[in-house]
Enzyme design. Structure first.
Site, PDB file in Angstrom:
ATOM      1  N   ASP A  92     -89.047  34.838 124.885  1.00 45.62           N
ATOM      2  CA  ASP A  92     -87.769  35.458 124.571  1.00 45.62           C
ATOM      3  C   ASP A  92     -86.676  34.590 125.191  1.00 45.62           C
ATOM      4  OD1 ASP A  92     -85.861  37.607 123.950  1.00 45.62           O
ATOM      5  OD2 ASP A  92     -85.892  37.984 126.107  1.00 45.62           O
ATOM      6  N   MET A  93     -85.441  34.797 124.753  1.00 46.97           N
ATOM      7  CA  MET A  93     -84.354  33.960 125.248  1.00 46.97           C
ATOM      8  C   MET A  93     -83.456  34.689 126.258  1.00 46.97           C
ATOM      9  SD  MET A  93     -84.897  30.993 123.943  1.00 46.97           S
ATOM     10  CE  MET A  93     -83.336  30.134 124.167  1.00 46.97           C
ATOM     11  N   ASP A  94     -82.626  35.627 125.803  1.00 50.36           N
ATOM     12  CA  ASP A  94     -81.673  36.305 126.691  1.00 50.36           C
ATOM     13  C   ASP A  94     -82.399  37.146 127.737  1.00 50.36           C
ATOM     14  OD1 ASP A  94     -79.109  35.512 125.432  1.00 50.36           O
ATOM     15  OD2 ASP A  94     -79.911  36.615 123.720  1.00 50.36           O
ATOM     16  N   GLY A 137     -84.276  37.866 119.320  1.00 51.49           N
ATOM     17  CA  GLY A 137     -83.473  38.631 118.373  1.00 51.49           C
ATOM     18  C   GLY A 137     -82.319  37.824 117.825  1.00 51.49           C
ATOM     19  N   LYS A 190     -91.759  40.506 116.855  1.00 52.97           N
ATOM     20  CA  LYS A 190     -92.061  39.161 117.355  1.00 52.97           C
ATOM     21  C   LYS A 190     -93.549  38.817 117.247  1.00 52.97           C
ATOM     22  CE  LYS A 190     -88.115  38.950 120.504  1.00 52.97           C
ATOM     23  NZ  LYS A 190     -87.658  38.709 121.888  1.00 52.97           N
ATOM     24  N   ASN A 234     -88.143  44.934 122.830  1.00 51.37           N
ATOM     25  CA  ASN A 234     -88.450  44.187 121.613  1.00 51.37           C
ATOM     26  C   ASN A 234     -89.442  43.048 121.863  1.00 51.37           C
ATOM     27  OD1 ASN A 234     -86.542  42.619 123.036  1.00 51.37           O
ATOM     28  ND2 ASN A 234     -85.718  41.736 121.164  1.00 51.37           N
TER      29      ASN A 234
END
Length: 272
Positions: A9-11, A45, A197, A223
């Site tokens: 994931d990023m954030d 996302g 995902k 998520n």
């Protein structure tokens, strides 16, 4: 442990709160991963355009794959290999649900499409600036239902960060045809049924002939749950939402503001 793919994931996970990461350190990791034929995947996302921007300093040297829009669009480098849209009828249904929901009076609707993200032209400058930190490009429109673009994701953003009740309500009403998930920062994403995902990773996994047990993934929010449960080894960030720590995943070696994903990847690569 055999590792052939690392997804993150990023954030709140790969990125620090200022949206930065240690580019030089990550470049060295990718060099090693490339030699060992380990695929790296950004699973977020965020839109594909936004994800590409994060990795601009690196993608001219090494290939990165993308599970964008929470699994609605899958890219091998720059090549789109899968996408799942929300139909016009479904879009109208969820927007009408939002209009009738008393708690949605002050929320924001963001539609993610092929050409960018769309918000109402009634959005104030402060809100628009915040949206642009997550989406690129962003267009303001008069009527969301008249957008001439394929829509992959509907995002509702509430001032109240506790959104699980809205996720539950959306799934109760639309669960037979759509998927809803909390996506952090008071937002809920609505996607085509079965899109998340994990489903996105499965498309890449099939292309590379990799088993789920050979995938490592990192996340911090609801998520990410499907993805972390799906892979062989799932890591949750120390800064993750409290409920994420109750599921039984491994914990990354540091939080997102201290490059926790990169620190943990170093440990993983040392054992390969």
């Amino acid at each position: 442990m055999t590792v052939k793919m690392i997804a993150t994931d990023m954030d709140g996970t790969f990125l620090r709160d200022d949206k930065k990461y240690d580019v030089d350190r990550f470049r060295e990791q990718l060099k090693f991963m490339d030699e060992k034929k380990i695929q790296f995947v950004a699973a977020s996302g965020n839109q594909f355009y936004q994800l590409k921007d994060f990795f601009t300093p690196i993608t001219n040297q090494y290939k990165i794959d993308f599970v964008a829009d929470n699994g609605a669009r899958i890219f091998m480098a720059n090549k789109l290999i899968y996408e799942a849209t929300v139909t016009r009828e479904q879009l109208q249904k969820v927007i009408e649900w939002n209009a009738k929901n008393p708690a949605s009076h002050n929320n924001l609707i963001i539609l993610t499409g092929n050409h960018g993200a769309y918000v109402s032209n009634h959005a104030v400058d402060q809100v628009l600036t915040e949206v642009k930190s997550f989406y690129n490009p962003v267009y303001q429109v008069e009527k969301l239902l008249e957008i001439q673009d394929e829509i992959f994701k509907v995002t509702f953003v509430w001032p109240n960060k506790q959104v699980q009740a809205y996720v539950t309500a959306l799934l109760a009403i639309f669960g037979d045809e759509l998927h809803a998930t909390g996506s952090g920062f008071g937002s809920v994403d609505v996607l085509a049924r079965g899109v998340n995902k994990a489903s996105g990773l499965s498309k890449l996994q099939a292309a590379y002939n990799i088993t789920a047990d050979e995938i490592v993934a990192f996340g911090d929010n609801n998520n990410d749950l499907e993805m972390l449960n799906y892979v062989g080894t799932g890591y949750v960030m120390p800064n993750a939402y409290p409920a994420m720590h109750e599921v039984g995943f491994k914990e990354a070696l540091a939080d997102n503001n201290h490059d926790g994903v990169l620190v943990t990847i170093d440990q993983i690569l040392e054992n390969i």
